[in-house]
Enzyme design. Structure first.
Site, PDB file in Angstrom:
ATOM      1  N   ASN A  71      30.651  36.224 -15.472  1.00 11.64           N
ATOM      2  CA  ASN A  71      30.192  35.037 -16.204  1.00 11.64           C
ATOM      3  C   ASN A  71      31.159  34.731 -17.336  1.00 11.64           C
ATOM      4  O   ASN A  71      32.060  35.519 -17.627  1.00 11.64           O
ATOM      5  CB  ASN A  71      28.802  35.285 -16.797  1.00 11.64           C
ATOM      6  CG  ASN A  71      27.678  35.109 -15.773  1.00 11.64           C
ATOM      7  OD1 ASN A  71      27.866  34.481 -14.733  1.00 11.64           O
ATOM      8  ND2 ASN A  71      26.527  35.663 -16.081  1.00 11.64           N
ATOM      9  N   HIS A  86      23.188  29.603  -9.778  1.00  9.77           N
ATOM     10  CA  HIS A  86      24.610  29.235  -9.624  1.00  9.77           C
ATOM     11  C   HIS A  86      24.814  28.247  -8.472  1.00  9.77           C
ATOM     12  O   HIS A  86      25.817  28.309  -7.760  1.00  9.77           O
ATOM     13  CB  HIS A  86      25.481  30.472  -9.390  1.00  9.77           C
ATOM     14  CG  HIS A  86      25.509  31.440 -10.534  1.00  9.77           C
ATOM     15  ND1 HIS A  86      26.453  31.405 -11.526  1.00  9.77           N
ATOM     16  CD2 HIS A  86      24.691  32.490 -10.847  1.00  9.77           C
ATOM     17  CE1 HIS A  86      26.230  32.385 -12.396  1.00  9.77           C
ATOM     18  NE2 HIS A  86      25.162  33.050 -12.009  1.00  9.77           N
TER      19      HIS A  86
HETATM   20 FE1  HDE Z   1      24.047  36.917 -10.033  1.00  8.40          FE
HETATM   21  N1  HDE Z   1      23.288  36.214  -8.297  1.00  8.40           N
HETATM   22  N2  HDE Z   1      22.477  38.149 -10.225  1.00  8.40           N
HETATM   23  N3  HDE Z   1      24.710  37.537 -11.870  1.00  8.40           N
HETATM   24  N4  HDE Z   1      25.617  35.705  -9.897  1.00  8.40           N
HETATM   25  C1  HDE Z   1      23.829  35.250  -7.534  1.00  8.40           C
HETATM   26  O1  HDE Z   1      24.046  35.331  -5.205  1.00  8.40           O
HETATM   27  C2  HDE Z   1      21.607  38.476  -9.232  1.00  8.40           C
HETATM   28  C3  HDE Z   1      24.124  38.466 -12.669  1.00  8.40           C
HETATM   29  C4  HDE Z   1      26.687  35.643 -10.728  1.00  8.40           C
HETATM   30  O2  HDE Z   1      29.872  31.435  -7.187  1.00  8.40           O
HETATM   31  C5  HDE Z   1      23.123  35.065  -6.226  1.00  8.40           C
HETATM   32  O3  HDE Z   1      25.192  34.285  -3.588  1.00  8.40           O
HETATM   33  C6  HDE Z   1      20.717  39.511  -9.665  1.00  8.40           C
HETATM   34  C7  HDE Z   1      25.021  38.887 -13.705  1.00  8.40           C
HETATM   35  C8  HDE Z   1      27.592  34.603 -10.293  1.00  8.40           C
HETATM   36  O4  HDE Z   1      28.746  32.053  -5.416  1.00  8.40           O
HETATM   37  C9  HDE Z   1      22.053  36.166  -6.249  1.00  8.40           C
HETATM   38  C10 HDE Z   1      21.075  39.798 -10.950  1.00  8.40           C
HETATM   39  C11 HDE Z   1      26.166  38.179 -13.506  1.00  8.40           C
HETATM   40  C12 HDE Z   1      27.008  34.066  -9.148  1.00  8.40           C
HETATM   41  C13 HDE Z   1      22.295  36.806  -7.602  1.00  8.40           C
HETATM   42  C14 HDE Z   1      22.171  38.947 -11.294  1.00  8.40           C
HETATM   43  C15 HDE Z   1      25.959  37.336 -12.358  1.00  8.40           C
HETATM   44  C16 HDE Z   1      25.779  34.774  -8.934  1.00  8.40           C
HETATM   45  C17 HDE Z   1      22.665  33.680  -5.938  1.00  8.40           C
HETATM   46  C18 HDE Z   1      20.439  40.783 -11.899  1.00  8.40           C
HETATM   47  C19 HDE Z   1      27.454  38.214 -14.359  1.00  8.40           C
HETATM   48  C20 HDE Z   1      27.543  32.919  -8.321  1.00  8.40           C
HETATM   49  C21 HDE Z   1      23.493  33.175  -4.799  1.00  8.40           C
HETATM   50  C22 HDE Z   1      20.389  42.081 -11.405  1.00  8.40           C
HETATM   51  C23 HDE Z   1      28.092  39.500 -14.363  1.00  8.40           C
HETATM   52  C24 HDE Z   1      28.555  33.372  -7.328  1.00  8.40           C
HETATM   53  C25 HDE Z   1      24.350  34.273  -4.447  1.00  8.40           C
HETATM   54  C26 HDE Z   1      29.098  32.186  -6.574  1.00  8.40           C
HETATM   55  C27 HDE Z   1      24.919  34.522  -7.853  1.00  8.40           C
HETATM   56  C28 HDE Z   1      21.567  37.850  -7.998  1.00  8.40           C
HETATM   57  C29 HDE Z   1      22.752  38.932 -12.578  1.00  8.40           C
HETATM   58  C30 HDE Z   1      26.976  36.444 -11.883  1.00  8.40           C
HETATM   59  C31 HDE Z   1      20.639  35.721  -6.022  1.00  8.40           C
HETATM   60  C32 HDE Z   1      19.614  40.131  -8.836  1.00  8.40           C
HETATM   61  C33 HDE Z   1      24.746  39.950 -14.794  1.00  8.40           C
HETATM   62  C34 HDE Z   1      28.899  34.196 -10.957  1.00  8.40           C
HETATM   63  O5  HDE Z   1      22.270  37.105  -5.244  1.00  8.40           O
END
Ligand code: HDE
Length: 715
Positions: free
Chosen positions: A163, A90
């Protein structure tokens, strides 16, 4: 200043409880950090006025620069350190401020303060993003879009980090690094940027059947929304809501765009990578500047705890959605995004979302993907934002007062008074103190859930169905949407170098979704697909529902033409009255007419008046607009018909299923470009004649009936 965490004295409970946010709270808080240099002297960071910002200090005019030059060193030193790590996923995003207002219904389900009073507006900050590409990649790539909302509530920040698709690629967070390593640009050459069309992605997903449902969503047109205002948002996981009586219910969160859903066409999305890589963020920025705000309704699907097991899928499995026909979405409030950030870095880049940021009244389920996320976000911010004090960054601060005994670390700004940074203490009067949980203004209390289980590394058999909802999604698409999905798989696999990966997708994955889908994609790759579904019955699953109309993008077409852009193609000799007439008709319906000419020089109209262009043919190409109008005026039409760019404009609009209208001689441009009339190509003597059918066609967003033959257009 009751809402400044830095200035609020340790006055304790009463002050905290009395605190009430307003729609303006966050903006007022940010105001203390906004800086405007207008009318001010240029100074160093230690405040000394700078006399010369053009020349470094040298030993003689032609001599070496001196180490003594603190003005030069400070400037370069700051510049050299201006970058922070981009988000691992992202990375590319755009954000806006706004507010959320609950409907009456909301308070029934959750005791969270932001849901209690329909008159109360809670400030929000929303960041939309793509997932795969780097911070400088393109907006319109085939990818999932992030939809992350920070609500600055009276009781602290609630982050709904969702999302634009309701399911996810994996079931357990332990697979997230594998998935991200597979989808990101390949490690040896960092190709491709912003895309899943490469070997490692298809290798991984074809070995992980649980990803099939989500991959199918990303192969649909949902993967390149026309505008952020035109996409749905989803919390994905099952959460819990706790009401004032302490009763817990399961809930899934939905954002429904009030402007309806619509997407780009794949060819159009690809062309926009070059024509306007900032397409989505620019449209949002410009709309908000123009007062055309983005509006979404927040909705919930609620499941009583006793109904947890009544579905043919597991509510804790994030690769499953709850069909809206089984559990309707109850609208509980409305969000309006109405203000652009002042500074991209300070706000959009430094904002730190975290699904673990909840407030009393909202709680988690045991979804193993959600559970893993509760660890990951805080962890990643430590690196990205340089230590544990990122909550002090203006965009991340709650607007309510907050105090605790955390101290020190990099970049600490709060000047904590008093001697006791521990609890219990008798030196500072016992403050800050705990707050018992309660129906109102209480401390956060985790849902009192009984767990009686073995410690075990395993997946529940109820997570074993990997295909039935993919089939449900496929069955729910219109014929046009199905064709686009077939084209997407065909394209993506054409970029996969290793034949065995293509074969695995076509022979072992796609037939489990639908045999015809597999056959068609296989045909395009010279690979014969099986005639029976190859997966074991428990993996195929059995959805009690065969179709869910709500899953089709077409289910929520806008129906009106608000916020649409129509290109009006003009050259010298144009019928200016028709330009004006169309612009007026469009404006009356909330749409916009853009005058587009061969160059930016004002055009001399047939009546002798001048018409000022808004853009040039190659500056605002047809991919950047929703429809095209060619006014009459023989000289104007002849000039456009002679120009390759003029003919290409209408051909490309035709190919991308856009409504095209021509008044009077305007039709001659269509003839010159071999654009056939009928199917959304409308001609007539006057604007009054062509506008009603033009509006009708634009309301459907695209002229879908043209889909089959439009591909033959050579644009
Ligand atoms: Fe994320 N995800 N994600 N994700 N995610 C990040 O956090 C992570 C997942 C989502 O505009 C990171 O600050 C793991 C689902 C958005 O700043 C990180 C898992 C959904 C954004 C991270 C998921 C999301 C992130 C990267 C699986 C939808 C951007 C930078 C367990 C429900 C937020 C940060 C923004 C960002 C980890 C799966 C949505 C690495 C470990 C499912 C919208 O922490």
């Amino acid at each position: 200043m009751a809402n400044n965490p830095h200035t609020t004295p340790n006055s304790g409970q009463a002050n905290d409880t009395d605190f009430k946010t307003t729609e303006r709270s966050k903006s007022e808080q940010l105001e203390r950090y906004r800086s405007d240099a207008t009318g001010h002297d240029l100074r160093t960071n230690h405040g000394a006025r700078i006399a010369d910002n053009h020349n470094s200090l040298k030993a003689g005019e032609r001599g070496p620069t001196l180490l003594e030059d603190f003005v030069f060193r400070e400037k370069l030193n700051h510049f050299d350190n201006e970058r922070i790590p981009e988000r691992i996923v992202h990375a590319r995003g755009a954000a806006a401020h706004g507010h959320f207002q609950p409907y009456d219904e909301a308070a029934r389900f959750s005791k969270a303060g932001l849901f209690q009073d329909p008159k109360k507006k809670t400030p929000v900050f929303v960041r939309f993003s793509t997932v795969q590409g780097a911070r400088g990649s393109n907006d319109t790539v085939r990818d999932v879009r992030g939809f992350a909302t920070k609500f600055y509530t009276d009781e602290g920040n609630w982050d709904l980090v969702g999302n634009n698709m309701p399911v996810f690629f994996i079931q357990d967070a332990i697979k997230f690094p594998d998935f991200v390593h597979a989808v990101k640009p390949e490690p040896h050459n960092e190709i491709p940027q912003g895309q899943s069309a490469h070997d490692t992605f298809w290798d991984f997903v074809s070995l992980m059947p649980e990803s099939t449902h989500m991959v199918l969503w990303t192969m649909s047109d949902r993967a390149f929304p026309r505008h952020y205002r035109n996409m749905e948002g989803f919390g994905v996981h099952t959460f819990r809501l706790i009401d004032r009586q302490g009763k817990a219910r399961f809930a899934k969160f939905h954002w429904k765009p009030l402007a309806g859903t619509c997407s780009l066409i794949w060819d159009e999305a690809q062309k926009l990578w070059g024509r306007d890589p900032d397409f989505n963020r620019r449209m949002m920025w410009e709309d908000i500047e123009n007062g055309d705000f983005l509006e979404f309704e927040l909705g919930i699907q609620v499941v009583e705890e006793e109904d947890e097991h009544r579905f043919d899928f597991d509510l804790l499995d994030p690769t499953k959605l709850i069909p809206e026909e089984l559990v309707p979405v109850t609208p509980i409030g409305k969000m309006v995004l109405d203000r652009n950030p002042d500074n991209y870095f300070a706000e959009t880049e430094q904002v730190a979302f975290n699904p673990a940021h909840v407030v009393p009244g909202i709680d988690f389920s045991n979804d193993p993907l959600l559970q893993g996320r509760l660890f990951s976000y805080l962890d990643t911010q430590m690196l990205r934002l340089g230590g544990p004090n990122f909550n002090e960054l203006p965009i991340n601060q709650p607007v309510c007062p907050f105090h605790n005994n955390q101290r020190d670390a990099m970049h600490r700004q709060t000047i904590n008074k008093g001697q006791a940074s521990y609890e219990p203490n008798s030196i500072d009067g016992g403050w800050p103190s705990e707050t018992p949980a309660g129906p109102e203004n209480g401390g956060f209390e985790s849902h009192y859930e009984r767990i009686d289980a073995h410690k075990i590394r395993a997946r529940s058999p109820s997570f074993g169905d990997h295909y039935s909802q993919a089939t449900l999604f496929w069955n729910s698409q219109t014929e046009v949407e199905k064709e686009h999905i077939i084209a997407a798989y065909t394209f993506e696999l054409s970029k996969v170098q290793r034949p065995w990966i293509r074969e695995r997708v076509i022979r072992e994955i796609l037939p489990n979704i639908d045999l015809e889908l597999a056959r068609r994609v296989g045909e395009n790759h010279g690979i014969e697909a099986p005639t029976q579904k190859p997966a074991a019955p428990e993996e195929l699953g059995a959805s009690s529902q065969l179709e869910s109309p709500a899953l089709s993008l077409m289910a929520r077409l806008p129906g009106n033409i608000r916020y649409r852009k129509v290109a009006i193609l003009v050259a010298d000799g144009v019928a200016a009255d028709q330009v004006e007439a169309l612009k007026k008709q469009l404006e009356a319906e909330g749409a916009q007419g853009m005058v587009i000419a061969p160059s930016m020089s004002p055009v001399r109209a047939a009546n002798g008046k001048h018409v000022t262009p808004d853009a040039m043919l190659n500056g605002m190409p047809s991919v950047a607009v929703d429809a095209v109008f060619v006014p009459g005026g023989r000289d104007s039409v002849d000039a456009l018909a002679r120009s390759g760019q003029g003919r290409y404009y209408v051909q490309e609009a035709y190919k991308h299923l856009k409504a095209i209208a021509a008044a009077g001689e305007g039709k001659l441009l269509l003839d010159a470009a071999d654009v056939p009339t009928g199917e959304g190509v409308l001609t007539g003597a006057s604007v009054d004649e062509v506008f009603p059918p033009l509006r009708e066609a634009m309301g459907q967003h695209r002229v879908w009936a043209r889909d089959a033959q439009a591909n033959d257009m050579p644009a």
